[in-house]
Write an enzyme that holds these catalytic residues in place. Structure first.
Site, short mmCIF file in Angstrom:
data_model
loop_
_atom_site.label_atom_id
_atom_site.label_comp_id
_atom_site.label_asym_id
_atom_site.label_seq_id
_atom_site.Cartn_x
_atom_site.Cartn_y
_atom_site.Cartn_z
N CYS A 42 7.72 -14.01 -7.44
CA CYS A 42 8.38 -13.62 -6.20
C CYS A 42 7.64 -14.20 -5.00
CB CYS A 42 8.42 -12.10 -6.12
SG CYS A 42 9.10 -11.42 -4.60
N HIS A 43 8.37 -14.41 -3.91
CA HIS A 43 7.74 -14.95 -2.70
C HIS A 43 6.66 -14.03 -2.16
CE1 HIS A 43 7.41 -17.17 1.09
NE2 HIS A 43 8.10 -18.13 0.50
N THR A 44 6.79 -12.73 -2.43
CA THR A 44 5.76 -11.80 -1.98
C THR A 44 4.41 -12.11 -2.62
OG1 THR A 44 7.43 -10.09 -1.65
CG2 THR A 44 5.15 -9.35 -1.78
N HIS A 63 4.62 -8.56 -9.83
CA HIS A 63 5.14 -7.21 -9.65
C HIS A 63 6.60 -7.03 -10.10
CE1 HIS A 63 6.13 -9.46 -6.00
NE2 HIS A 63 7.20 -8.69 -5.91
N GLU A 64 7.31 -8.11 -10.46
CA GLU A 64 8.70 -8.00 -10.92
C GLU A 64 8.71 -7.98 -12.45
OE1 GLU A 64 11.66 -10.21 -7.72
OE2 GLU A 64 11.00 -11.28 -9.49
N CYS A 93 6.30 10.36 -4.06
CA CYS A 93 5.28 11.37 -4.33
C CYS A 93 5.86 12.77 -4.42
CB CYS A 93 4.20 11.33 -3.24
SG CYS A 93 4.79 11.88 -1.60
N CYS A 96 5.43 14.04 0.60
CA CYS A 96 5.24 13.53 1.97
C CYS A 96 6.40 14.01 2.84
CB CYS A 96 5.15 12.01 1.97
SG CYS A 96 6.72 11.15 1.66
N CYS A 99 9.81 12.57 1.67
CA CYS A 99 10.30 13.20 0.43
C CYS A 99 10.76 14.63 0.69
CB CYS A 99 9.21 13.19 -0.63
SG CYS A 99 8.87 11.55 -1.35
N CYS A 107 9.61 7.12 0.85
CA CYS A 107 8.32 7.78 0.59
C CYS A 107 7.16 7.05 1.24
CB CYS A 107 8.09 7.87 -0.92
SG CYS A 107 6.50 8.60 -1.36
N ARG A 111 3.00 6.52 -5.13
CA ARG A 111 1.91 6.64 -6.09
C ARG A 111 1.59 5.30 -6.75
NH1 ARG A 111 4.57 12.03 -8.74
NH2 ARG A 111 3.75 13.56 -7.28
N CYS A 162 12.06 -5.96 -8.11
CA CYS A 162 11.82 -6.32 -6.72
C CYS A 162 13.01 -7.05 -6.12
CB CYS A 162 10.55 -7.16 -6.57
SG CYS A 162 10.11 -7.49 -4.85
N ARG A 356 14.40 -17.96 -9.58
CA ARG A 356 13.23 -17.25 -10.09
C ARG A 356 12.67 -18.00 -11.30
NH1 ARG A 356 12.77 -14.69 -6.09
NH2 ARG A 356 12.32 -12.46 -5.87
#
Length: 361
Positions: A42-44, A63-64, A93, A96, A99, A107, A111, A162, A356
């Site tokens: 991913c670009h992130t 992360h994907e 969570c 918060c 939430c 959120c 977590r 993502c 991708r």
């Protein structure tokens, strides 16, 4: 006992990533250990490598991801070894202020695993978006692991974690696309095409794809675009107005996240229309708009965080749409690669050659 795995690590700002040994601890309270089967590039992740998100190097990228739960820590319920999951970078969570107000998709205390993964010498790794899945195994909070139908192959399913979710949610959740709307999507990469597909599924009457690459525009029609605009040599604002009877689109989704595309999107809207920014900008970018135009054009200017999604609710829905052949997740997978090919995949992504690249383990 910690397990050693191979992992893709960004050691310092702008340097090529390296595949290094990393140590994954056994899951503690509220944590799960996941054997990663596939993870999209991913670009992130590139933003992390280049220091555009933070300076907490070294980063464990990726992360994907989709994978199999290998073990769970004390207190974990609803997950067991063998469960097939997609990893989410938001795990509400429940306590918060957002939430408590019934808005867990915003959120503010999401977590993550409490224990860090480390390099072999003990150096702590910062996991990208709290996941770090360019690794054979990763440790996450239990709430980040969302069970899905095991019929979906991991190369496709992981992308829901993502890019696909961000684009889909930007259209449906943040933009509120509904029957009869006209929608323009600026940027036809993975996120943009997911927004196009979602708009078509939501009943948009016209979905206009805007990009500077004819190949990407051709692909956008596969995802549901009814019209295309190559903005390299055409004023996209005027082109979209012409396609919408001179008034502009009801909803515009900026999947690029640059000042020039945001400005285009702002003026591409009909009066009282909605602009959704889902493309991630560089921290140094700024936008300057006449305040009288902000006031006079009305409507809504929104940012979409992760498609304003609730992973536990939305991931299984998107997988079901895929399995029912209403959302073609396989079409987002341009190539499959190994951990050792992540750096070349970044270059392909920057050149616009892929939707991708997906690491398969």
């Amino acid at each position: 006992m910690p397990q050693e795995v191979r992992a893709v690590v960004a050691l310092k700002r702008g340097a090529p990533v390296e595949v290094l040994p990393a140590l994954v601890p056994d899951p503690g309270p509220g944590e799960v250990l996941v054997g990663v089967q596939a993870c999209g590039v991913c670009h992130t992740d590139l933003h992390y490598r280049d220091g555009a998100i933070g300076e907490e190097f070294p980063y464990l990228l990726g992360h994907e991801a989709a994978g199999i739960v290998e073990s769970v820590g004390p207190g974990v319920t609803g997950l067991a070894p063998g469960d097939y999951v997609v990893l989410a970078w938001r795990a509400p969570c429940g306590g918060c202020r957002s939430c408590r107000r019934g808005r867990p998709w915003y959120c503010f205390e999401s977590r993550n695993a409490a224990q860090p993964m480390t390099l072999a010498d003990g150096t702590e790794l910062s996991p990208a978006l709290g996941i770090g899945a360019f690794a054979e195994k990763t440790l996450v909070a239990a709430g980040q692991a969302v069970k899905i139908d095991p019929s979906a192959r991991p190369e496709a399913a992981g992308l829901i974690g993502c890019g696909v979710m961000a684009g889909y949610g930007a259209a449906v959740h943040t933009g509120g696309v509904s029957n009869g709307d006209t929608v323009a999507v600026i940027g036809c990469g993975g996120v943009g095409n997911a927004a196009i597909a979602a708009s078509a599924l939501a009943g948009a009457r016209r979905v206009i794809a805007v990009d500077i690459d004819d190949a990407k525009l051709d692909l956008a029609t596969r995802f549901g675009a009814t019209d295309t605009v190559n903005s390299r040599g055409t004023d996209p604002v005027e082109a979209v107005r012409e396609l919408t009877g001179g008034v502009g689109a009801d909803i515009v989704i900026d999947a690029v996240g640059r000042p020039e595309t945001y400005r285009q999107g702002f003026y591409m809207r009909d009066l009282a229309g909605t602009l959704v920014q889902v493309g991630v900008p560089d921290p140094e970018m700024r936008i300057d708009l006449p305040l009288i135009d902000v006031f006079g054009r009305g409507g809504a200017l929104k940012a979409s965080w992760y498609g304003d999604c609730l992973p536990s609710r939305d991931f299984p829905v998107l997988v079901d749409l895929h399995l029912r052949r209403k959302l073609d997740l396989d079409a987002f997978v341009s190539e499959t690669i190994t951990l050792d090919e992540v750096e070349p995949a970044f270059a392909k992504m920057q050149r616009g050659e892929v939707l991708r690249s997906v690491v398969v383990l």
